[in-house]
Write an enzyme that holds these catalytic residues in place. Structure first.
Site, PDB file in Angstrom:
ATOM      1  N   TYR A 243      -2.315   4.938   6.638  1.00  0.00           N
ATOM      2  CA  TYR A 243      -2.784   4.190   7.805  1.00  0.00           C
ATOM      3  C   TYR A 243      -3.994   4.865   8.437  1.00  0.00           C
ATOM      4  O   TYR A 243      -4.954   4.196   8.843  1.00  0.00           O
ATOM      5  CB  TYR A 243      -1.657   4.052   8.837  1.00  0.00           C
TER       6      TYR A 243
ATOM      7  N   LYS B 249       0.830  -1.197   0.000  1.00  0.00           N
ATOM      8  CA  LYS B 249       0.000   0.000   0.000  1.00  0.00           C
ATOM      9  C   LYS B 249       0.871   1.256   0.000  1.00  0.00           C
ATOM     10  O   LYS B 249       1.985   1.203   0.534  1.00  0.00           O
ATOM     11  CB  LYS B 249      -0.925  -0.004   1.208  1.00  0.00           C
TER      12      LYS B 249
END
Length: 372
Positions: free
Chosen positions: A223, A138
């Site tokens: 995040y 990611k």
């Protein structure tokens, strides 16, 4: 500190040093490591042999359902080192020019792409065209357009596309999600996500827009973006954001130093988040509801995740995140197992749409409506 990797590692005891058995039953708090496992094994090649690639490789030593069998790198010396360290046969070693040939290699099931953000798009599409399942770090891509193209390529090739959302398997995180689903926090009102550290070497790829696609938001802010969604259980419908830059020499045009962003959710809940490359000691999630709360500090680091709720300390077991992730990904790919929080390309696409909206909101100063 030279990178997010150093920052996360220093937040607590190195997870790799702990090497506890992974959680087999998601967040049930029980260790059921299948030492006598004789089912299917996911055979993985890692693309990108940097620090995080090494972390994943070391964690996979403890896996029984996933095995490291191949490498893809542009550095011959790294390939040689990894061959020796992980007993990888020469026929399973590739570089960035010839890795399309994995289509002819029946001993590799999936490729884990762990390269700079800007490379993910083309590499994932090439792996899909070679007929192999894909795991991608990611953020999955630089923007939603690229992400959709990656999803389409994997769908056309009939291969699975998973993304390295390791926190979706972390026991304390899953306990908070379970408590929220049970209504123990009441109506969710607010989420806060703080993610940041002081970045080091200005020459590293994370400060190169051509490779990173941005700055702190792409690296550490992802995040809080993703966490706001799995903690509240909702997808945002609007975004506002503000960018702050104190060092335009280190953080050049298109490389964000600090971004504050806010989300609004359909229920009326809101989120306030911070992503920065100029402040240390920021790794905190806070969820507040009418009947209770949850606070996690550290919330996403590699070391032990710590947290408490209005009911007391979270006591779920400490795990090696990457070991658990690879074990569960093996079950998802080979057995069709459904994770409690999605980790597929569509999940990642939602985060990319939010990244696009955050940058647009910061640039224009406007509230941006989103439809995920």
């Amino acid at each position: 500190m030279n990178s997010r990797r150093d920052f996360l590692q220093k937040l607590g005891i190195s997870a790799l040093a702990i090497q506890l058995a992974p959680v087999s039953g998601w967040a049930d708090g029980k260790y059921n490591h299948e030492n006598n496992y004789d089912g299917p094994v996911l055979r993985v090649a890692i693309m990108g042999l940097g620090s995080y690639g090494e972390r994943v490789a070391e964690a996979m030593r403890a896996c029984v359902k996933a095995k490291l069998v191949g490498v893809i790198s542009g550095t011959p010396s790294k390939i040689t080192t990894w061959q020796s360290r992980y007993h990888i046969p020469a026929k399973n070693c590739y570089n960035y020019e010839n890795f399309d040939n994995i289509k002819n290699n029946p001993d590799i099931d999936a490729v884990y792409v762990i390269t700079p953000n800007a490379l993910h798009h083309n590499e994932v599409i090439r792996v899909a065209k070679a007929g192999k399942h894909v795991i991608c770090e990611k953020p999955m891509a630089l923007n939603a357009k690229e992400g959709q193209e990656m999803i389409d390529a994997c769908k056309q090739a009939k291969v699975k596309l998973l993304v390295g959302y390791r926190m979706h398997f972390e026991p304390k995180t899953l306990e908070v999600i379970t408590m929220r689903k049970r209504g123990e926090f009441g109506k969710i009102l607010f989420f806060q996500g703080l993610c940041g550290f002081q970045i080091g070497d200005p020459r590293q790829w994370r400060l190169n827009k051509a490779l990173a696609g941005g700055g702190s938001l792409m690296d550490i802010g992802i995040y809080a973006i993703n966490g706001s969604r799995y903690m509240t259980g909702e997808d945002p419908v609007w975004v506002t954001a503000q960018e702050i830059k104190t060092d335009p020499v280190k953080f050049k045009e298109g490389v964000d130093e600090t971004i504050q962003f806010q989300f609004g959710f359909p229920s009326g809940a809101t989120a306030s988040c911070l992503s920065t490359y100029s402040m240390n000691n920021l790794d905190k999630f806070f969820l507040n509801g009418t009947e209770g709360y949850a606070e996690m500090v550290p919330s996403t680091g590699y070391g032990p995740i710590m947290g408490h709720t209005h009911k007391g300390e979270l006591t779920q077991p400490i795990t090696v995140h990457q070991t658990v992730q690879m074990e569960e990904m093996a079950d998802i790919i080979l057995r069709g197992k459904q994770p409690p929080v999605p980790i597929d390309g569509y999940e990642a696409l939602k985060d990319l749409k939010l990244i696009d909206a955050i940058y647009l909101a910061a640039k224009t100063g406007k509230k941006i409506d989103v439809n995920l």
